[in-house]
Design an enzyme around this catalytic site. Structure first.
Site, PDB file in Angstrom:
ATOM      1  N   HIS A  55       9.373   4.407   8.335  1.00 16.85           N
ATOM      2  CA  HIS A  55       8.008   4.534   8.850  1.00 16.85           C
ATOM      3  C   HIS A  55       7.434   3.200   9.333  1.00 16.85           C
ATOM      4  O   HIS A  55       6.421   3.174  10.017  1.00 16.85           O
ATOM      5  CB  HIS A  55       7.090   5.188   7.805  1.00 16.85           C
ATOM      6  CG  HIS A  55       6.721   4.338   6.640  1.00 16.85           C
ATOM      7  ND1 HIS A  55       7.305   4.474   5.405  1.00 16.85           N
ATOM      8  CD2 HIS A  55       5.798   3.361   6.497  1.00 16.85           C
ATOM      9  CE1 HIS A  55       6.756   3.633   4.553  1.00 16.85           C
ATOM     10  NE2 HIS A  55       5.843   2.936   5.201  1.00 16.85           N
ATOM     11  N   ASP A 106      13.505   7.919   4.703  1.00 17.34           N
ATOM     12  CA  ASP A 106      12.541   6.874   5.044  1.00 17.34           C
ATOM     13  C   ASP A 106      13.159   5.483   4.923  1.00 17.34           C
ATOM     14  O   ASP A 106      12.551   4.561   4.388  1.00 17.34           O
ATOM     15  CB  ASP A 106      11.279   6.967   4.181  1.00 17.34           C
ATOM     16  CG  ASP A 106      10.119   6.158   4.763  1.00 17.34           C
ATOM     17  OD1 ASP A 106      10.221   5.725   5.930  1.00 17.34           O
ATOM     18  OD2 ASP A 106       9.122   5.953   4.041  1.00 17.34           O
ATOM     19  N   SER A 120       5.414  -2.276   2.786  1.00 12.16           N
ATOM     20  CA  SER A 120       6.477  -1.291   3.011  1.00 12.16           C
ATOM     21  C   SER A 120       7.747  -1.952   3.510  1.00 12.16           C
ATOM     22  O   SER A 120       7.719  -2.754   4.452  1.00 12.16           O
ATOM     23  CB  SER A 120       6.029  -0.253   4.044  1.00 12.16           C
ATOM     24  OG  SER A 120       5.342   0.784   3.439  1.00 12.16           O
TER      25      SER A 120
END
Length: 507
Positions: A219, A248, A336
């Site tokens: 993402h 992911d 992230s």
């Protein structure tokens, strides 16, 4: 946008389904379209002649849903400094194996890339084997798990954070993602050439090899037209080698990089609740930031459905997060893809999610276990399509209301609506109408439970399912298959019509 695909696994067609019948969950997340079509219905007669399929009953939203994405403002050029995020009130529904409170957010401002795709047209999403990956030698690089030559941490409490930070910071990078507005359509459908690159999202990554292979979250780089990575103050142009939206995870390659410091790889199967950890990344674009905490829990699992555009069309693929590490070390938007390391300075997880009412750190963060992440990353680096364990069934959830209405033998579990030919489930003798109530002695209360349990295994693993068939309980041994074919189909579908130039020239 992606055409809706049949949600039946293994290529066999689903039987006709009347309106208003059961919501079907699937053990395999094959593509954005298949996930979007997971609400397809199955008629009782088609699933089993003796046991009806329960009708659809939408799950009541818990305190964890709906879940907004994190986004960042759009810039006509790369931002000159950190910018606080803007919470986009775009709603996303999640299915959690363990219920909890708060709201779960994707980090790294992933929503910004999706917003660009909606407003400006479909941008290229780089995938493995589509010509966008950098040229590699005939022998793909290997992720070393030999930490014998790395620095030793003294484990003195007074100096532990400094020693770990000193060892690990050179192996964590900042990632900046750009999208090209020229990919949009002009007036009357004509292609527009007046666009420009804008900074659309940012995140972190972890160095795996000296020549610049870096693991991050899908993402973070999803929808990217250009990527740069910053390692110890040096910025490199980068290519997306490949992605695995279902997990992911993604791998990027810093161009012309050499002599980088790979992160030591730890063992996420050996974690102890309460042990010391450090998160490292670029929260809000603040590079080389660290925070300490503990392992709060393990084996946290969750499913994040595919994002949708303003018309309700899926714009990506659902992500299945199995056996995540929960930590109270600070994780914020921008973290992230960054590192969660232990007191030895070894990587144990890839920071990915948080649970929060505000969208920022609230003491509950989650990381993908390194053992799983490294396996997927190595497959991508080898030029393979990442694969996951697959049972080979279509599922729906049994509830007390449905059990009473249809006279089912149990009031919870995963109802098998269909079995794919040539699958592990078919070979084991599972049939439509069976209800799975346990997976290796762990209770299965829903279709999501079974889906997450399967994803936590590897293709070829053998598991034992407790199955209720017309009131009779038996243990069934199943050898799990691979979802390689369905993953390849999903990638091909996403690649249709997609292409990417680049910030620094064609790839």
């Amino acid at each position: 946008m992606t055409e809706m695909k049949n949600a039946q696994i293994g290529g066999s067609p689903e039987p006709p389904k009347p309106e208003g019948t059961e919501h079907v969950e699937h053990v395999e997340q094959t593509s954005a379209a298949s996930v979007q079509n997971a609400s397809a219905t199955v008629s009782p007669a088609a699933a089993d002649t003796t046991t009806p399929v329960p009708p659809a009953t939408p799950t009541a939203p818990s305190a964890t849903t709906p879940l907004p994405h994190q986004t960042m403002p759009q810039y006509s050029s790369a931002p000159t400094g950190p910018t606080p995020p803007v919470v986009n009130p775009q709603h996303v529904h999640s299915h959690e194996k363990k219920s909890g409170t708060g709201k779960t957010f994707w980090l790294g401002f992933a929503g910004a890339a999706v917003a660009c795709a909606v407003g400006l047209g479909c941008f290229g999403i780089w995938q493995a084997n589509v010509g966008n990956a950098p040229a590699t030698n005939s022998q793909s690089p290997l992720i070393s798990q030999d930490n014998s030559s790395s620095a030793t941490i003294t484990q003195e409490p007074e100096t532990l954070p400094e020693e770990v930070a000193h060892k690990c910071l050179p192996s964590v990078v900042a990632i900046d993602v750009y999208t090209d507005t020229s990919a949009g359509m002009g007036m009357f459908g004509a292609s527009s050439d007046s666009g420009e690159l804008v900074a659309s999202s940012l995140g972190s990554g972890v160095v795996l090899t000296e020549d610049g292979y870096i693991v991050t979250n899908n993402h973070v780089v999803e929808g990217a037209d250009a990527v740069t990575v910053t390692v110890e103050g040096v910025q490199y142009e980068a290519d997306v080698v490949g992605t695995d939206p279902s997990s992911d995870l993604a791998v990027v390659k810093a161009r012309d990089a050499s002599g980088l410091t790979p992160m030591d790889i730890g063992d996420s199967d050996d974690l102890i609740i309460g042990e010391w950890v450090m998160s490292i990344g670029s929260p809000f674009g603040l590079e080389q930031s660290v925070a300490t905490g503990i392992v709060s829990a393990t084996s946290r699992s969750q499913i994040m459905p595919a994002s949708t555009d303003q018309y309700g069309n899926a714009t990506g693929q659902a992500s299945v997060y199995a056996n995540m590490i929960q930590t109270d070390a600070a994780i914020n938007p921008g973290n992230s893809g960054g590192a969660l390391v232990n007191s030895e300075g070894a990587l144990i997880g890839i920071n990915t999610l948080i649970t929060s009412y505000s969208g920022n750190y609230s003491g509950v963060g989650f990381a993908i276990p390194v053992n799983y992440a490294v396996n997927i990353a190595q497959q991508i680096m080898d030029g393979k399509t990442p694969t996951h364990a697959q049972l080979g069934v279509s599922l729906s959830t049994v509830t007390p209301q449905l059990a009473q209405r249809y006279g089912l033998a149990v009031d919870s579990g995963a109802y098998i609506a269909a079995v794919s030919p040539d699958s592990g489930a078919a070979a084991a003798g599972l049939e439509a109408g069976d209800i799975v109530t346990k997976f290796d002695d762990r209770d299965v209360a829903s279709a999501d439970d079974l889906m997450l349990d399967v994803r936590g295994q590897n293709p070829g693993d053998t598991v034992v399912l407790q199955v209720n068939r017309n009131g009779e309980v038996s243990d069934v041994e199943v050898t799990l298959g691979s979802d390689e074919a369905s993953q390849q189909a999903a990638q091909q579908q996403q690649q249709q019509g997609n292409g990417s130039g680049g910030l620094f020239g064609n790839r």
